[in-house]
Design a protein around this motif. Structure first.
Motif, PDB file in Angstrom:
ATOM      1  N   TRP A 193       0.833  -1.205   0.000  1.00 51.48           N
ATOM      2  CA  TRP A 193       0.000   0.000   0.000  1.00 51.48           C
ATOM      3  C   TRP A 193       0.867   1.255   0.000  1.00 51.48           C
ATOM      4  CZ3 TRP A 193      -3.517  -1.845   4.601  1.00 51.48           C
ATOM      5  CH2 TRP A 193      -4.395  -2.831   4.139  1.00 51.48           C
ATOM      6  N   THR A 194       1.920   1.243   0.819  1.00 50.14           N
ATOM      7  CA  THR A 194       2.823   2.394   0.871  1.00 50.14           C
ATOM      8  C   THR A 194       3.512   2.597  -0.476  1.00 50.14           C
ATOM      9  OG1 THR A 194       3.226   2.102   3.239  1.00 50.14           O
ATOM     10  CG2 THR A 194       4.882   3.334   1.989  1.00 50.14           C
ATOM     11  N   ARG A 195       3.981   1.528  -1.066  1.00 48.17           N
ATOM     12  CA  ARG A 195       4.635   1.616  -2.371  1.00 48.17           C
ATOM     13  C   ARG A 195       3.677   2.182  -3.417  1.00 48.17           C
ATOM     14  NH1 ARG A 195       6.723  -3.864  -5.127  1.00 48.17           N
ATOM     15  NH2 ARG A 195       4.468  -4.196  -5.190  1.00 48.17           N
ATOM     16  N   SER A 196       2.422   1.763  -3.351  1.00 51.21           N
ATOM     17  CA  SER A 196       1.427   2.262  -4.301  1.00 51.21           C
ATOM     18  C   SER A 196       1.216   3.764  -4.137  1.00 51.21           C
ATOM     19  CB  SER A 196       0.109   1.517  -4.110  1.00 51.21           C
ATOM     20  OG  SER A 196      -0.884   2.023  -4.995  1.00 51.21           O
ATOM     21  N   VAL A 236      -6.635   2.852   1.228  1.00 43.23           N
ATOM     22  CA  VAL A 236      -5.458   2.193   1.773  1.00 43.23           C
ATOM     23  C   VAL A 236      -4.232   2.951   1.278  1.00 43.23           C
ATOM     24  CG1 VAL A 236      -6.524  -0.085   1.910  1.00 43.23           C
ATOM     25  CG2 VAL A 236      -5.280   0.555  -0.157  1.00 43.23           C
ATOM     26  N   GLY A 237      -3.187   2.954   2.076  1.00 47.61           N
ATOM     27  CA  GLY A 237      -1.988   3.675   1.674  1.00 47.61           C
ATOM     28  C   GLY A 237      -0.972   3.673   2.792  1.00 47.61           C
ATOM     29  N   GLU A 238      -0.182   4.736   2.847  1.00 53.82           N
ATOM     30  CA  GLU A 238       0.926   4.815   3.799  1.00 53.82           C
ATOM     31  C   GLU A 238       0.477   4.680   5.254  1.00 53.82           C
ATOM     32  OE1 GLU A 238       3.823   7.968   3.051  1.00 53.82           O
ATOM     33  OE2 GLU A 238       2.871   8.274   1.114  1.00 53.82           O
ATOM     34  N   LYS A 239      -0.743   5.103   5.559  1.00 48.99           N
ATOM     35  CA  LYS A 239      -1.248   5.015   6.929  1.00 48.99           C
ATOM     36  C   LYS A 239      -2.147   3.800   7.138  1.00 48.99           C
ATOM     37  CE  LYS A 239       0.906   8.543   8.523  1.00 48.99           C
ATOM     38  NZ  LYS A 239       0.260   9.804   8.857  1.00 48.99           N
TER      39      LYS A 239
END
Length: 222
Positions: free
Chosen positions: A9-12, A208-211
């Protein structure tokens, strides 16, 4: 080597940001300065900050209410969307956070548009009787008080304006009745209210993501 779903998710997030968001030294300064002063790293992500900025621009916001300043990262994104004579009022409980935020806002060159009020937000909001209503409110404070903050924002934001509430999914735990902490119960109270509030149209935008896995609630005031 496989990577975890959170790392994916962070990479995305970072991949998309590399195309859609320009490097910004003032925002990097705000993050580092906040960390250096011991503030918790719970601010919105870069992509979320830009989302808030685009919403403010889309509705032509001139007056913005923010509940929860922290280090001013989201404040900078929102203030940048305002015209030069625009105004953002941000409510913050902690004096230390407010001082760090003011330094970050000054470094970003938007301090003239922003007023930070240091006091319990419930007290600040209850005393507000602005001559002009706000166009947009962003709520990112203690989740147990989500409904209280939302009802005050509804009172203070114009019809046709927007209220955005952060952290309403909380890794999907809000939907799990077995998890009954104060934050989840606060979000549930807000959702139960909105079910029958005829003056508001709202939806949850999960992300969804870095957090991790969470979401915004987006409400349009009719």
């Amino acid at each position: 080597m496989s990577i975890s779903i959170e790392e994916n998710w962070t990479r995305s997030d970072q991949f998309h940001n590399s195309f859609l968001t320009q490097p910004d030294e003032t925002l990097e300064f705000a993050l580092k300065n906040s960390t250096d002063h011991g503030l918790p790293s719970i601010q919105v992500t870069t992509s979320q900050g830009k989302y808030l900025n685009l919403i403010a621009k889309t509705i032509g916001a001139r007056r913005i209410l923010e509940i929860g300043t922290l280090g001013g990262f989201s404040t900078i994104w929102l203030a940048r969307a305002l015209p030069e004579d625009g105004k953002l009022i941000s409510c913050e409980l902690e004096q230390t956070y407010a001082e760090v935020a003011r330094a970050n806002l000054k470094n970003a060159g938007v301090q003239s548009k922003v007023e930070i009020i240091v006091a319990p937000a419930k007290e600040t909001l209850s005393k507000m009787t602005p001559e002009q209503p706000f166009d947009l409110a962003f709520i990112d404070a203690d989740k147990s008080s989500s409904l209280i903050y939302f009802l005050q924002a509804k009172r203070l934001v114009r019809k046709g304006g927007v209220v955005i509430v952060d952290n309403v999914v909380r890794r999907g735990t809000v939907a799990d009745p077995a998890i009954t902490n104060d934050s989840n119960e606060g979000v549930r109270s807000l959702l139960k209210h909105l079910k029958d509030d005829k003056d508001v149209e709202a939806t949850t935008i999960a992300w969804v993501g870095e957090k991790g896995y969470d979401g915004f609630l987006y409400a349009l005031l009719k």
